[in-house]
Scaffold this motif. Structure first.
Motif, PDB file in Angstrom:
ATOM      1  N   ARG B  12      -2.901  25.731 -45.721  1.00  0.00           N
ATOM      2  CA  ARG B  12      -2.208  26.043 -46.967  1.00  0.00           C
ATOM      3  C   ARG B  12      -0.956  26.851 -46.680  1.00  0.00           C
ATOM      4  N   ALA B  13      -1.076  27.871 -45.823  1.00  0.00           N
ATOM      5  CA  ALA B  13       0.075  28.706 -45.509  1.00  0.00           C
ATOM      6  C   ALA B  13       1.162  27.865 -44.863  1.00  0.00           C
ATOM      7  N   TRP B  14       0.739  26.961 -43.987  1.00  0.00           N
ATOM      8  CA  TRP B  14       1.679  26.118 -43.263  1.00  0.00           C
ATOM      9  C   TRP B  14       2.471  25.248 -44.209  1.00  0.00           C
ATOM     10  N   MET B 213      -8.078  37.107 -35.333  1.00  0.00           N
ATOM     11  CA  MET B 213      -7.433  36.571 -36.531  1.00  0.00           C
ATOM     12  C   MET B 213      -6.486  35.457 -36.139  1.00  0.00           C
ATOM     13  N   CYS B 214      -6.118  34.625 -37.106  1.00  0.00           N
ATOM     14  CA  CYS B 214      -5.278  33.486 -36.717  1.00  0.00           C
ATOM     15  C   CYS B 214      -4.085  33.248 -37.611  1.00  0.00           C
ATOM     16  N   CYS B 215      -3.817  34.138 -38.559  1.00  0.00           N
ATOM     17  CA  CYS B 215      -2.630  33.933 -39.373  1.00  0.00           C
ATOM     18  C   CYS B 215      -2.264  35.224 -40.092  1.00  0.00           C
ATOM     19  N   GLY B 216      -1.098  35.205 -40.744  1.00  0.00           N
ATOM     20  CA  GLY B 216      -0.602  36.385 -41.435  1.00  0.00           C
ATOM     21  C   GLY B 216      -1.521  36.843 -42.551  1.00  0.00           C
ATOM     22  N   GLU B 217      -2.096  35.896 -43.274  1.00  0.00           N
ATOM     23  CA  GLU B 217      -2.938  36.261 -44.402  1.00  0.00           C
ATOM     24  C   GLU B 217      -4.175  37.034 -43.950  1.00  0.00           C
ATOM     25  N   GLU B 218      -4.773  36.584 -42.837  1.00  0.00           N
ATOM     26  CA  GLU B 218      -5.948  37.289 -42.316  1.00  0.00           C
ATOM     27  C   GLU B 218      -5.571  38.694 -41.863  1.00  0.00           C
ATOM     28  N   ALA B 219      -4.448  38.779 -41.144  1.00  0.00           N
ATOM     29  CA  ALA B 219      -4.013  40.094 -40.651  1.00  0.00           C
ATOM     30  C   ALA B 219      -3.782  41.036 -41.828  1.00  0.00           C
ATOM     31  N   ALA B 220      -3.102  40.534 -42.862  1.00  0.00           N
ATOM     32  CA  ALA B 220      -2.804  41.355 -44.031  1.00  0.00           C
ATOM     33  C   ALA B 220      -4.076  41.798 -44.731  1.00  0.00           C
ATOM     34  N   ALA B 221      -5.035  40.883 -44.882  1.00  0.00           N
ATOM     35  CA  ALA B 221      -6.284  41.223 -45.574  1.00  0.00           C
ATOM     36  C   ALA B 221      -7.074  42.259 -44.782  1.00  0.00           C
ATOM     37  N   ALA B 222      -7.089  42.111 -43.457  1.00  0.00           N
ATOM     38  CA  ALA B 222      -7.825  43.059 -42.615  1.00  0.00           C
ATOM     39  C   ALA B 222      -7.207  44.455 -42.718  1.00  0.00           C
ATOM     40  N   VAL B 223      -5.876  44.505 -42.658  1.00  0.00           N
ATOM     41  CA  VAL B 223      -5.200  45.804 -42.718  1.00  0.00           C
ATOM     42  C   VAL B 223      -5.385  46.440 -44.094  1.00  0.00           C
ATOM     43  N   ARG B 224      -5.341  45.622 -45.136  1.00  0.00           N
ATOM     44  CA  ARG B 224      -5.534  46.141 -46.500  1.00  0.00           C
ATOM     45  C   ARG B 224      -6.910  46.784 -46.624  1.00  0.00           C
ATOM     46  N   GLU B 225      -7.931  46.110 -46.078  1.00  0.00           N
ATOM     47  CA  GLU B 225      -9.284  46.646 -46.163  1.00  0.00           C
ATOM     48  C   GLU B 225      -9.399  47.932 -45.351  1.00  0.00           C
ATOM     49  N   LEU B 226      -8.762  47.954 -44.175  1.00  0.00           N
ATOM     50  CA  LEU B 226      -8.782  49.167 -43.347  1.00  0.00           C
ATOM     51  C   LEU B 226      -8.117  50.309 -44.100  1.00  0.00           C
ATOM     52  N   GLN B 227      -7.010  49.997 -44.765  1.00  0.00           N
ATOM     53  CA  GLN B 227      -6.284  51.003 -45.531  1.00  0.00           C
ATOM     54  C   GLN B 227      -7.181  51.601 -46.621  1.00  0.00           C
ATOM     55  N   LEU B 275       3.857  42.215 -42.979  1.00  0.00           N
ATOM     56  CA  LEU B 275       2.964  41.920 -41.862  1.00  0.00           C
ATOM     57  C   LEU B 275       2.609  40.441 -41.864  1.00  0.00           C
ATOM     58  N   ALA B 276       2.212  39.924 -43.039  1.00  0.00           N
ATOM     59  CA  ALA B 276       1.852  38.509 -43.142  1.00  0.00           C
ATOM     60  C   ALA B 276       3.049  37.636 -42.778  1.00  0.00           C
ATOM     61  N   LYS B 277       4.225  37.989 -43.296  1.00  0.00           N
ATOM     62  CA  LYS B 277       5.432  37.197 -43.011  1.00  0.00           C
ATOM     63  C   LYS B 277       5.775  37.217 -41.530  1.00  0.00           C
ATOM     64  N   ALA B 278       5.729  38.420 -40.951  1.00  0.00           N
ATOM     65  CA  ALA B 278       6.115  38.567 -39.546  1.00  0.00           C
ATOM     66  C   ALA B 278       5.194  37.745 -38.647  1.00  0.00           C
ATOM     67  N   VAL B 279       3.895  37.836 -38.902  1.00  0.00           N
ATOM     68  CA  VAL B 279       2.926  37.111 -38.076  1.00  0.00           C
ATOM     69  C   VAL B 279       3.129  35.602 -38.213  1.00  0.00           C
ATOM     70  N   ASP B 280       3.255  35.130 -39.452  1.00  0.00           N
ATOM     71  CA  ASP B 280       3.418  33.694 -39.657  1.00  0.00           C
ATOM     72  C   ASP B 280       4.726  33.200 -39.056  1.00  0.00           C
ATOM     73  N   TYR B 281       5.796  33.986 -39.186  1.00  0.00           N
ATOM     74  CA  TYR B 281       7.071  33.584 -38.592  1.00  0.00           C
ATOM     75  C   TYR B 281       6.925  33.451 -37.088  1.00  0.00           C
ATOM     76  N   GLU B 282       6.313  34.447 -36.471  1.00  0.00           N
ATOM     77  CA  GLU B 282       6.202  34.464 -35.007  1.00  0.00           C
ATOM     78  C   GLU B 282       5.357  33.297 -34.510  1.00  0.00           C
ATOM     79  N   ILE B 283       4.289  32.963 -35.252  1.00  0.00           N
ATOM     80  CA  ILE B 283       3.458  31.803 -34.868  1.00  0.00           C
ATOM     81  C   ILE B 283       4.306  30.548 -34.892  1.00  0.00           C
ATOM     82  N   GLN B 284       5.035  30.356 -35.968  1.00  0.00           N
ATOM     83  CA  GLN B 284       5.918  29.195 -36.125  1.00  0.00           C
ATOM     84  C   GLN B 284       6.937  29.148 -34.997  1.00  0.00           C
ATOM     85  N   ARG B 285       7.561  30.295 -34.728  1.00  0.00           N
ATOM     86  CA  ARG B 285       8.609  30.365 -33.712  1.00  0.00           C
ATOM     87  C   ARG B 285       8.057  29.942 -32.352  1.00  0.00           C
TER      88      ARG B 285
END
Lengths: 108, 509
Positions: B12-14, B213-227, B275-285
């Motif tokens: 979906r993100a892709w 984790m494998c994408c920006g959304e997962e990273a963002a959700a994990a960090v949000r929960e940690l926060q 965070l989500a944007k940066a991760v997804d951009y870097e994966i794409q790049r």
């Protein structure tokens, strides 16, 4: 076993020491040989000791504000300051290149 | 072990072209299923699919009055170099003295993240040269940190409506105590750096997450929960905007079955959204680089939020050799539990893991379960309640003061009140409509004195914050529902009488 120029360069980058000339390098090599004597001791099964303090109790301090507020005093040590900020160069200043250093060592 | 990997999220993100400037070929990428039944991004036709791998290193500033090893105050935004002691400035002859509160914060956090707490942990020096690190080294815990081997569970919605939630787990490798550095302000015009050491020596907890984790959304959700967890514990206020929570992402891609690819480190991420944007951009790049025959350098990159992309960072000279060595001025940190508690020790010198464990507050996951259980709301509702600061309290206050069932109240809170707040960029605390007014309004609806539609009109009036009560507004705008049967008949009759022709047409069919 001599210390190579690459190792010297690496050490100088990491520790910002300056071995300066051939005599400095020789002193380093002597120091290494002296310390190598430690290898003669069999330490099998012995835990390394980090510090003579290792059996001491680590003191825990209460979370109170007891220090700070000495800006003027701290800045007395600064060669340059701007409005209570310390001034530093824009980035880490690179050391002279390896080639320049090599000729310097050879020259002394 | 919880579900790792992306499932349908990556596809979906892709397709939505996550990240910044995304080449148009993005929309043509389809997804296939991997062995586990999850979707995996497919490259250009004919090429093998890619598996992105994301790991996070998170630095959370400890919420304490004074610093980790000195008695200077911890405070955001103070006059430069006013919160600095001789030790923080690294003047010779000064020694570190460990702050008990920082130890407790790290233990609480370790317990909340299901870690094993190391009863003996050690401090080390990590050496590097930079103007904001006056000692030339940072005191950290490299060999034996205070907590290891934990886990963090977080939830993702599998569609935009939040009706399907999936729980994932990321492993926590370790948590270590370490010093923060000072702040450098770069003055390019005068070619100099201004250094403020107020932040130097503030306590940090570094939380290292395994690359599960494998994408920006997962990273963002994990960090949000940690926060949320950190804020619930009070061990860190974790406000990213104030630098109390800093996240670095490690990103790589590889083909399924092959070894992990070269990873890059992405820094300078200032919000969870970025965070989500940066991760997804870097994966794409990385995928594009590799598919075009290029290679990935093991480098550090910075996220540029304006351009939405990552750029190589200057001033990072190759692989650093930090020359880790034990911190000679600090003995090992010993923690106790109920069993190992020494008999004759001063209480103030003892950190008791069990004592701390007993006093842990309800974690977000427990709070959510209790809300669902107590009020009969849906799990996704509980997520939204906890996600907005103060919303749970507001909701519970309204429920207490109204006869309307919580299951109905939640709709009003989440769909109506919350969207008002978002529209006007207000926090719950800034709401012009208090829980009392809201409860009054909902009571009118519940007693059938006004309709839902009328209630929304009243709310719009209440929003103006003119001090009127719901009842006053109802009377003013004549929004009362008519309950009297006779009166209703009279009105209907009047309407029919007024439209005689139309009625005759209707009756005739």
């Amino acid at each position: 076993q001599a210390v190579t120029v690459e190792v010297l360069d690496h050490l100088e980058q990491l520790a910002l020491v300056d071995f300066r000339d051939a005599e400095g390098v020789e002193r380093l090599q002597k120091a290494i040989r002296f310390a190598d004597q430690l290898q003669e001791v069999n330490t099998d099964g012995v835990e390394p000791m980090d510090s003579v303090l290792e059996d001491r109790c680590l003191y825990l301090r209460e979370d109170d504000v007891t220090e700070g507020n000495c800006t003027t005093e701290l800045l007395k040590n600064a060669r340059e300051k701007v409005e209570e900020y310390f001034v530093a160069p824009p980035g880490n200043i690179p050391l002279p290149k390896l080639e320049e250093r090599e000729t310097f060592l050879k020259g002394s | 072990v919880g579900a790792r990997g992306c499932g349908g999220v990556w596809r979906r993100a892709w397709q939505h072209g996550a990240g910044g400037p995304c080449p148009s070929s993005c929309g043509q990428r389809a997804a296939t299923s991997n062995g586990r039944g999850g979707a995996v991004p497919v490259g250009k036709s004919g090429l093998a699919p890619w598996v992105p791998v994301v790991g996070l290193e998170i630095h959370a500033q400890i919420s304490s009055n004074s610093k980790l090893f000195s008695g200077s105050q911890v405070q955001f935004a103070a006059p430069p170099n006013s919160l600095v002691s001789f030790f923080d400035a690294s003047l010779p002859g000064t020694l570190p003295v460990l702050n008990r509160r920082c130890v407790e914060a790290a233990v609480m956090t370790g317990l909340a993240l299901n870690c094993s707490i190391n009863k003996k942990s050690l401090f080390d020096r990590k050496h590097y040269f930079y103007a904001d690190l006056p000692a030339g080294y940072q005191i950290t815990q490299q060999r034996v940190p205070i907590a290891v081997n934990g886990s963090l569970s977080y939830s993702l919605c599998t569609d935009n409506k939040m009706s399907q939630m999936v729980t994932k787990t990321v492993r926590i490798k370790q948590i270590q105590l370490e010093q923060d550095s000072g702040k450098s302000l770069h003055d390019d015009t005068r070619s100099q750096t201004l250094v403020d050491l107020n932040r130097a020596g503030v306590g940090l907890m570094e939380v290292v997450m395994e690359p599960d984790m494998c994408c920006g959304e997962e990273a963002a959700a994990a960090v949000r929960e940690l926060q949320l967890i950190l804020q619930t514990l009070g061990s860190s206020q974790a406000v990213m905007a104030e630098g109390q929570l800093r996240v670095d992402a490690n990103v790589s891609v590889h083909h399924p079955g092959e070894p992990y690819g070269v990873r890059t480190e992405v820094k300078n991420i200032n919000s969870i959204r970025f965070l989500a944007k940066a991760v997804d951009y870097e994966i794409q790049r990385q995928i594009e680089e590799l598919e075009n025959g290029g290679t990935i350098l093991n480098e550090t990159r910075a996220f540029d939020s304006k351009l939405g992309c990552t750029v190589p960072m200057r001033d990072k000279e190759g692989k650093q050799d930090y020359r880790f060595m034990p911190e000679p001025n600090l003995p090992p940190l010993i923690l106790y539990d109920a069993k190992s508690l020494p008999a004759n020790m001063n209480h103030q010198q003892v950190v008791n893991i069990d004592w701390i464990h007993e006093r842990l507050p309800d974690l977000p996951s427990v709070k959510r379960a209790k809300l669902v259980d107590q009020y009969g709301i849906l799990p996704e509702h509980s997520f939204t309640l906890l996600n907005e600061d103060g919303l749970t309290e507001f909701f519970e206050n309204v429920v207490k003061q109204t006869q309307m069932k919580p299951k109905k109240v939640i709709g009003w809170i989440l769909n109506i009140l919350l969207s008002y707040l978002k529209q006007h960029s207000l926090t719950v605390k800034e709401s012009p409509v208090s829980s009392v007014l809201m409860a009054d309004l909902l009571n009118l609806v519940e007693k059938k004195e006004i309709s839902s539609t009328a209630a929304k009109q009243v709310l719009a009036e209440l929003w103006k914050g003119e001090g009127k009560t719901p009842l006053e507004i109802v009377k003013e705008k004549k929004l009362e529902l008519i309950q009297d049967q006779k009166e209703l008949e009279q009105i209907c009759q009047a309407v029919i009488d007024g439209q005689e022709n139309e009625v005759i047409m209707m009756v005739l069919g």
